[in-house]
Design a protein around this motif. Structure first.
Motif, PDB file in Angstrom:
ATOM      1  N   PRO A   1       1.147  38.667 -34.117  1.00 14.69           N
ATOM      2  CA  PRO A   1       1.418  37.484 -34.938  1.00 14.69           C
ATOM      3  C   PRO A   1       0.484  37.387 -36.145  1.00 14.69           C
ATOM      4  CG  PRO A   1       0.316  36.867 -32.891  1.00 14.69           C
ATOM      5  CD  PRO A   1       0.597  38.332 -32.793  1.00 14.69           C
ATOM      6  N   THR A   2       1.011  36.823 -37.236  1.00  9.38           N
ATOM      7  CA  THR A   2       0.210  36.587 -38.445  1.00  9.38           C
ATOM      8  C   THR A   2       0.101  35.095 -38.750  1.00  9.38           C
ATOM      9  OG1 THR A   2       2.173  36.792 -39.838  1.00  9.38           O
ATOM     10  CG2 THR A   2       0.877  38.799 -39.454  1.00  9.38           C
ATOM     11  N   ARG A   3       0.605  34.273 -37.836  1.00  7.42           N
ATOM     12  CA  ARG A   3       0.520  32.819 -37.969  1.00  7.42           C
ATOM     13  C   ARG A   3       0.073  32.243 -36.633  1.00  7.42           C
ATOM     14  NH1 ARG A   3       1.117  34.417 -42.368  1.00  7.42           N
ATOM     15  NH2 ARG A   3       2.612  33.779 -43.971  1.00  7.42           N
ATOM     16  N   THR A   4      -0.600  31.098 -36.694  1.00 14.04           N
ATOM     17  CA  THR A   4      -1.055  30.432 -35.477  1.00 14.04           C
ATOM     18  C   THR A   4      -0.502  29.013 -35.435  1.00 14.04           C
ATOM     19  OG1 THR A   4      -3.103  31.726 -35.339  1.00 14.04           O
ATOM     20  CG2 THR A   4      -3.080  29.606 -34.205  1.00 14.04           C
ATOM     21  N   VAL A   5       0.063  28.642 -34.297  1.00 15.17           N
ATOM     22  CA  VAL A   5       0.498  27.271 -34.046  1.00 15.17           C
ATOM     23  C   VAL A   5      -0.528  26.620 -33.120  1.00 15.17           C
ATOM     24  CG1 VAL A   5       2.301  25.807 -33.029  1.00 15.17           C
ATOM     25  CG2 VAL A   5       2.930  27.931 -34.228  1.00 15.17           C
ATOM     26  N   ILE A   6      -1.091  25.504 -33.547  1.00 15.12           N
ATOM     27  CA  ILE A   6      -1.942  24.703 -32.655  1.00 15.12           C
ATOM     28  C   ILE A   6      -1.030  23.686 -31.986  1.00 15.12           C
ATOM     29  CG2 ILE A   6      -3.924  23.137 -32.484  1.00 15.12           C
ATOM     30  CD1 ILE A   6      -4.766  25.867 -33.452  1.00 15.12           C
ATOM     31  N   TYR A   7      -0.942  23.701 -30.653  1.00 13.62           N
ATOM     32  CA  TYR A   7      -0.043  22.794 -29.942  1.00 13.62           C
ATOM     33  C   TYR A   7      -0.836  21.823 -29.067  1.00 13.62           C
ATOM     34  CZ  TYR A   7       4.126  20.934 -27.820  1.00 13.62           C
ATOM     35  OH  TYR A   7       5.128  20.070 -27.454  1.00 13.62           O
ATOM     36  N   ALA A   8      -0.609  20.512 -29.302  1.00 16.27           N
ATOM     37  CA  ALA A   8      -1.213  19.469 -28.468  1.00 16.27           C
ATOM     38  C   ALA A   8      -0.101  18.818 -27.646  1.00 16.27           C
ATOM     39  CB  ALA A   8      -1.923  18.432 -29.332  1.00 16.27           C
ATOM     40  N   HIS A   9      -0.276  18.775 -26.342  1.00 17.41           N
ATOM     41  CA  HIS A   9       0.766  18.296 -25.428  1.00 17.41           C
ATOM     42  C   HIS A   9       0.832  16.762 -25.389  1.00 17.41           C
ATOM     43  CE1 HIS A   9      -2.026  16.847 -22.282  1.00 17.41           C
ATOM     44  NE2 HIS A   9      -2.779  17.890 -22.597  1.00 17.41           N
ATOM     45  N   GLY A  10       2.002  16.278 -24.975  1.00 13.52           N
ATOM     46  CA  GLY A  10       2.167  14.850 -24.734  1.00 13.52           C
ATOM     47  C   GLY A  10       1.705  14.472 -23.339  1.00 13.52           C
ATOM     48  N   GLY A  11       1.856  13.173 -23.032  1.00 11.34           N
ATOM     49  CA  GLY A  11       1.445  12.661 -21.722  1.00 11.34           C
ATOM     50  C   GLY A  11       0.646  11.372 -21.833  1.00 11.34           C
ATOM     51  N   GLY A  12       0.867  10.631 -22.912  1.00  9.67           N
ATOM     52  CA  GLY A  12       0.249   9.307 -23.036  1.00  9.67           C
ATOM     53  C   GLY A  12      -1.271   9.316 -23.074  1.00  9.67           C
ATOM     54  N   PHE A  13      -1.873  10.423 -23.443  1.00  9.57           N
ATOM     55  CA  PHE A  13      -3.332  10.598 -23.526  1.00  9.57           C
ATOM     56  C   PHE A  13      -4.003  10.631 -22.148  1.00  9.57           C
ATOM     57  CE2 PHE A  13      -1.874   8.320 -27.299  1.00  9.57           C
ATOM     58  CZ  PHE A  13      -2.239   9.197 -28.295  1.00  9.57           C
ATOM     59  N   ILE A  14      -3.207  10.463 -21.077  1.00 12.96           N
ATOM     60  CA  ILE A  14      -3.796  10.432 -19.733  1.00 12.96           C
ATOM     61  C   ILE A  14      -3.236  11.521 -18.819  1.00 12.96           C
ATOM     62  CG2 ILE A  14      -4.288   7.952 -19.805  1.00 12.96           C
ATOM     63  CD1 ILE A  14      -1.847   7.517 -17.985  1.00 12.96           C
TER      64      ILE A  14
ATOM     65  N   TYR B   1      10.539  -0.798 -32.059  1.00  8.11           N
ATOM     66  CA  TYR B   1       9.792  -1.274 -30.887  1.00  8.11           C
ATOM     67  C   TYR B   1      10.496  -2.441 -30.209  1.00  8.11           C
ATOM     68  CZ  TYR B   1       5.664   1.621 -31.809  1.00  8.11           C
ATOM     69  OH  TYR B   1       4.811   2.677 -31.971  1.00  8.11           O
ATOM     70  N   SER B   2      11.208  -3.253 -30.971  1.00 13.21           N
ATOM     71  CA  SER B   2      11.987  -4.323 -30.329  1.00 13.21           C
ATOM     72  C   SER B   2      13.390  -3.854 -29.983  1.00 13.21           C
ATOM     73  CB  SER B   2      12.025  -5.567 -31.216  1.00 13.21           C
ATOM     74  OG  SER B   2      12.434  -5.250 -32.525  1.00 13.21           O
ATOM     75  N   GLU B   3      14.019  -3.068 -30.875  1.00 14.57           N
ATOM     76  CA  GLU B   3      15.367  -2.556 -30.586  1.00 14.57           C
ATOM     77  C   GLU B   3      15.393  -1.749 -29.294  1.00 14.57           C
ATOM     78  OE1 GLU B   3      17.003  -0.168 -33.768  1.00 14.57           O
ATOM     79  OE2 GLU B   3      16.453  -1.705 -35.235  1.00 14.57           O
ATOM     80  N   HIS B   4      14.367  -0.920 -29.118  1.00  8.19           N
ATOM     81  CA  HIS B   4      14.334  -0.012 -27.964  1.00  8.19           C
ATOM     82  C   HIS B   4      13.166  -0.338 -27.035  1.00  8.19           C
ATOM     83  CE1 HIS B   4      17.647   2.336 -29.445  1.00  8.19           C
ATOM     84  NE2 HIS B   4      17.076   2.392 -30.633  1.00  8.19           N
ATOM     85  N   ALA B   5      12.859  -1.636 -26.932  1.00  8.08           N
ATOM     86  CA  ALA B   5      11.740  -2.063 -26.086  1.00  8.08           C
ATOM     87  C   ALA B   5      11.931  -1.647 -24.635  1.00  8.08           C
ATOM     88  CB  ALA B   5      11.570  -3.580 -26.178  1.00  8.08           C
TER      89      ALA B   5
ATOM     90  N   ALA C   1       6.325  -1.526 -23.698  1.00 10.09           N
ATOM     91  CA  ALA C   1       5.162  -1.869 -22.869  1.00 10.09           C
ATOM     92  C   ALA C   1       4.391  -0.614 -22.456  1.00 10.09           C
ATOM     93  CB  ALA C   1       5.618  -2.640 -21.625  1.00 10.09           C
ATOM     94  N   ASP C   2       5.120   0.468 -22.181  1.00 12.47           N
ATOM     95  CA  ASP C   2       4.450   1.751 -21.873  1.00 12.47           C
ATOM     96  C   ASP C   2       3.579   2.193 -23.042  1.00 12.47           C
ATOM     97  OD1 ASP C   2       5.807   1.921 -19.436  1.00 12.47           O
ATOM     98  OD2 ASP C   2       7.386   3.212 -20.230  1.00 12.47           O
ATOM     99  N   VAL C   3       4.129   2.100 -24.263  1.00 18.94           N
ATOM    100  CA  VAL C   3       3.377   2.518 -25.454  1.00 18.94           C
ATOM    101  C   VAL C   3       2.088   1.703 -25.552  1.00 18.94           C
ATOM    102  CG1 VAL C   3       3.392   2.760 -27.964  1.00 18.94           C
ATOM    103  CG2 VAL C   3       5.485   3.208 -26.664  1.00 18.94           C
ATOM    104  N   ASP C   4       2.201   0.392 -25.348  1.00 18.70           N
ATOM    105  CA  ASP C   4       1.016  -0.477 -25.380  1.00 18.70           C
ATOM    106  C   ASP C   4      -0.032  -0.018 -24.372  1.00 18.70           C
ATOM    107  OD1 ASP C   4       1.146  -2.260 -27.411  1.00 18.70           O
ATOM    108  OD2 ASP C   4       1.880  -3.953 -26.221  1.00 18.70           O
ATOM    109  N   PHE C   5       0.417   0.284 -23.173  1.00 19.32           N
ATOM    110  CA  PHE C   5      -0.490   0.722 -22.112  1.00 19.32           C
ATOM    111  C   PHE C   5      -1.221   1.996 -22.530  1.00 19.32           C
ATOM    112  CE2 PHE C   5      -1.099   3.608 -18.484  1.00 19.32           C
ATOM    113  CZ  PHE C   5      -1.986   2.875 -17.719  1.00 19.32           C
ATOM    114  N   TYR C   6      -0.455   2.978 -23.036  1.00 18.91           N
ATOM    115  CA  TYR C   6      -1.061   4.262 -23.394  1.00 18.91           C
ATOM    116  C   TYR C   6      -2.002   4.137 -24.591  1.00 18.91           C
ATOM    117  CZ  TYR C   6       2.349   6.437 -20.244  1.00 18.91           C
ATOM    118  OH  TYR C   6       3.087   6.804 -19.148  1.00 18.91           O
TER     119      TYR C   6
END
Length: 315
Positions: free
Chosen positions: A81-94, A196-200, A208-213
């Motif tokens: 490879p001549t390019r690098t992808v830095i990948y950070a995973h999801g999971g709500g920071f926890i 955030y309200s349309e798809h609360a 509420a999950d987003v708030d928690f994370y």
């Protein structure tokens, strides 16, 4: 935020049968009340769910676990490879780590031919912000020194937040970043955009999950005006790398991606917002069973490959 409009969203109409089947499979291994478990139990349930959906690594992809100046990373490569992808995973920071997104990173490597560096950043609540941000920035700096290749920053959900924060912090310092591809990222300090309200009460992720994370990242209140944790709260969007943000339409985070792209474009930069209709947060795991998710994953890998080549096919 509340769920004033969310309860009236007709998800039976917006979301197709394939995606509903995926949602039901997720809830079998990761029930809605998982947030009531303690953090260690949540991690075990999440990791088990990730194993259920894992597609394994494509043939020809090699891996090696390394230490990036104190941050554990996993390298993926095929050929030279001549390019690098830095990948950070999801999971709500926890939640999550090198195993939870192993197949995703291996597929990105196979589809693009680029090296992928998956970052095993420290998790909340044991390590509060800015530990995650620092770990991702450290991994970027290590990869720049180790390989000397141009870089594309990529991450999903919480990981999209982290690599975007790194892109803001690296302005004027790093010459290697060719672009960033953010997959349903959380970017705002506050959930007051319409989605955030349309798809609360959206399947897979509620407001509420987003708030928690977001709250769990700090010992006290959320700091104001700090783009190292909320990139949309930056006061300057100039000189950011070309940016592609892919969002799920049925996701409270949808408008974070829209507003972020608008802010970059207003500042004269290149930004493309791709909103995937009928898809929900976390659909990367559905790419093996849901046609819409498979198509979106192809758009994601094409974006990573294009930015890595200095191409901008979005005008």
């Amino acid at each position: 935020m509340g769920s004033l409009n969310g309860e009236h969203m007709d998800y039976s109409r917006l979301i197709d049968a394939e995606t509903w089947a995926f949602i039901r499979r997720v809830s079998e291994s990761y029930p809605d009340d998982a947030v009531t478990l303690d953090i260690e139990e949540q991690r075990q349930v999440y990791d088990a769910m990730c194993r259920v959906f894992s597609q394994g690594r494509p043939e020809g992809v090699k891996t090696e676990d390394r230490d990036a100046n104190g941050v554990p990373v996993r390298l993926y490569w095929a050929g030279r490879p001549t390019r690098t992808v830095i990948y950070a995973h999801g999971g709500g920071f926890i939640l999550g780590g090198l195993e939870s997104h192993d197949d995703v990173c291996a597929e990105i490597c196979a589809q693009t031919g680029y090296r992928v560096v998956a970052v095993d950043y420290r998790l909340c609540p044991e390590h509060r912000h800015p530990a995650q941000f620092h770990d991702c920035r450290t991994a970027l700096e290590w990869a720049e020194a180790e390989f000397g290749d141009p870089v594309v920053l990529t991450g999903d959900s919480a990981g999209g937040n982290l690599v975007a924060a790194v892109a803001h912090a690296a302005r004027g310092r790093s010459k290697s970043i060719l672009g960033q591809v953010l997959i349903y990222p959380v970017l705002a300090a506050r959930g007051d955009a319409p989605s955030y309200s349309e798809h609360a009460e959206a399947p897979m992720l509620t407001a509420a999950d987003v708030d928690f994370y977001q709250d769990i990242r700090f010992d006290g209140p959320r700091p104001a005006g700090d783009p190292t944790w909320a990139p949309l709260s930056d006061s300057d969007f100039e000189d950011l790398p070309p940016t592609v943000v892919i969002t799920a339409d049925c996701d409270p985070l949808r408008d974070d991606g829209r507003m972020y792209c608008e802010a970059i474009a207003t500042a004269g930069g290149r930004a493309a917002w791709i909103n995937e209709e009928g898809l929900i947060h976390g659909y990367l795991r559905a790419r093996g069973s849901v046609t819409r998710a498979q198509d979106s994953f192809e758009r994601i890998t094409v974006a990573i490959e294009a930015l890595g080549q200095g191409l901008w096919p979005y005008d």
